[in-house]
Design a protein around this motif. Structure first.
Motif, short mmCIF file in Angstrom:
data_model
loop_
_atom_site.label_atom_id
_atom_site.label_comp_id
_atom_site.label_asym_id
_atom_site.label_seq_id
_atom_site.Cartn_x
_atom_site.Cartn_y
_atom_site.Cartn_z
N LEU A 1 36.62 24.44 29.20
CA LEU A 1 35.75 23.46 28.57
C LEU A 1 36.08 23.38 27.09
O LEU A 1 36.05 24.40 26.40
N ASN A 2 36.41 22.20 26.62
CA ASN A 2 36.74 22.03 25.20
C ASN A 2 37.74 23.06 24.70
O ASN A 2 37.55 23.70 23.67
N GLU A 3 38.80 23.27 25.45
CA GLU A 3 39.88 24.20 25.10
C GLU A 3 39.46 25.66 25.08
O GLU A 3 40.15 26.51 24.57
N GLN A 4 38.31 25.98 25.65
CA GLN A 4 37.85 27.35 25.75
C GLN A 4 37.83 27.73 27.22
O GLN A 4 37.37 26.96 28.06
N MET A 5 38.33 28.94 27.54
CA MET A 5 38.40 29.40 28.92
C MET A 5 37.25 30.35 29.24
O MET A 5 36.92 31.21 28.43
N PHE A 6 36.69 30.19 30.44
CA PHE A 6 35.68 31.09 30.96
C PHE A 6 36.23 31.68 32.25
O PHE A 6 36.58 30.93 33.17
N ILE A 7 36.33 33.00 32.29
CA ILE A 7 36.89 33.69 33.44
C ILE A 7 35.77 34.46 34.12
O ILE A 7 35.15 35.33 33.51
N MET A 8 35.49 34.14 35.38
CA MET A 8 34.42 34.78 36.13
C MET A 8 35.05 35.65 37.21
O MET A 8 35.71 35.15 38.11
N TYR A 9 34.87 36.95 37.08
CA TYR A 9 35.44 37.91 38.02
C TYR A 9 34.50 38.15 39.19
O TYR A 9 33.28 38.01 39.07
N VAL A 10 35.06 38.54 40.33
CA VAL A 10 34.29 38.87 41.52
C VAL A 10 33.28 39.98 41.22
O VAL A 10 32.18 40.00 41.76
N SER A 11 33.62 40.87 40.32
CA SER A 11 32.75 41.98 39.94
C SER A 11 31.51 41.53 39.19
O SER A 11 30.58 42.32 38.99
N GLY A 12 31.45 40.26 38.76
CA GLY A 12 30.32 39.75 38.00
C GLY A 12 30.58 39.68 36.51
O GLY A 12 29.78 39.14 35.76
N GLU A 13 31.72 40.22 36.06
CA GLU A 13 32.03 40.18 34.63
C GLU A 13 32.44 38.76 34.22
O GLU A 13 33.09 38.04 34.97
N LEU A 14 32.05 38.39 33.01
CA LEU A 14 32.39 37.09 32.44
C LEU A 14 33.16 37.32 31.14
O LEU A 14 32.72 38.09 30.29
N TYR A 15 34.31 36.68 31.02
CA TYR A 15 35.12 36.76 29.81
C TYR A 15 35.29 35.35 29.25
O TYR A 15 35.38 34.38 30.00
N VAL A 16 35.35 35.27 27.93
CA VAL A 16 35.49 33.99 27.23
C VAL A 16 36.69 34.07 26.30
O VAL A 16 36.88 35.07 25.61
#
Length: 108
Positions: free
Chosen positions: A34-49
């Protein structure tokens, strides 16, 4: 281009001709750009930006650390994220999140 895999996240700079690892924390459930920013959602529930297109930082967002992130969307100038706990909002590009609607009692 970005690709979530069972071992982490790959990024391609040139039309998928070459790929390099940008993060390797396990199986990825979903990726959103979104707007050149990545959001990574892992199966473990962790969220990285992502920040500056490469550096990825872990986000502390949930009441329950095992809660999976289902989606991240933009609404006006706010980020909206949903998970098992409910709906969260970020007004600072995903650095911090506030619970705006709690749904934990509805999950079975």
């Amino acid at each position: 281009m970005i690709a979530g895999t069972s071992k982490g996240v790959l990024l391609s700079d040139r039309r998928a001709e070459s790929w390099h690892w940008i993060h390797g924390e396990g199986a990825v459930q979903n990726t959103v750009v979104l707007n050149e920013q990545m959001f990574i959602m892992y199966v473990s529930g962790e969220l990285y930006v992502s920040q500056n297109g490469r550096l990825i930082s872990k986000v502390d967002y949930s009441l329950d650390k095992r809660s999976s992130v289902y989606d991240v969307v933009i609404f006006e100038n706010h980020l909206i994220m949903s998970n098992n706990d409910g709906i969260y909002e970020s007004t600072d590009n995903g650095i911090s999140w506030s619970l705006v609607y709690h749904t934990k009692e509805l999950v079975f």
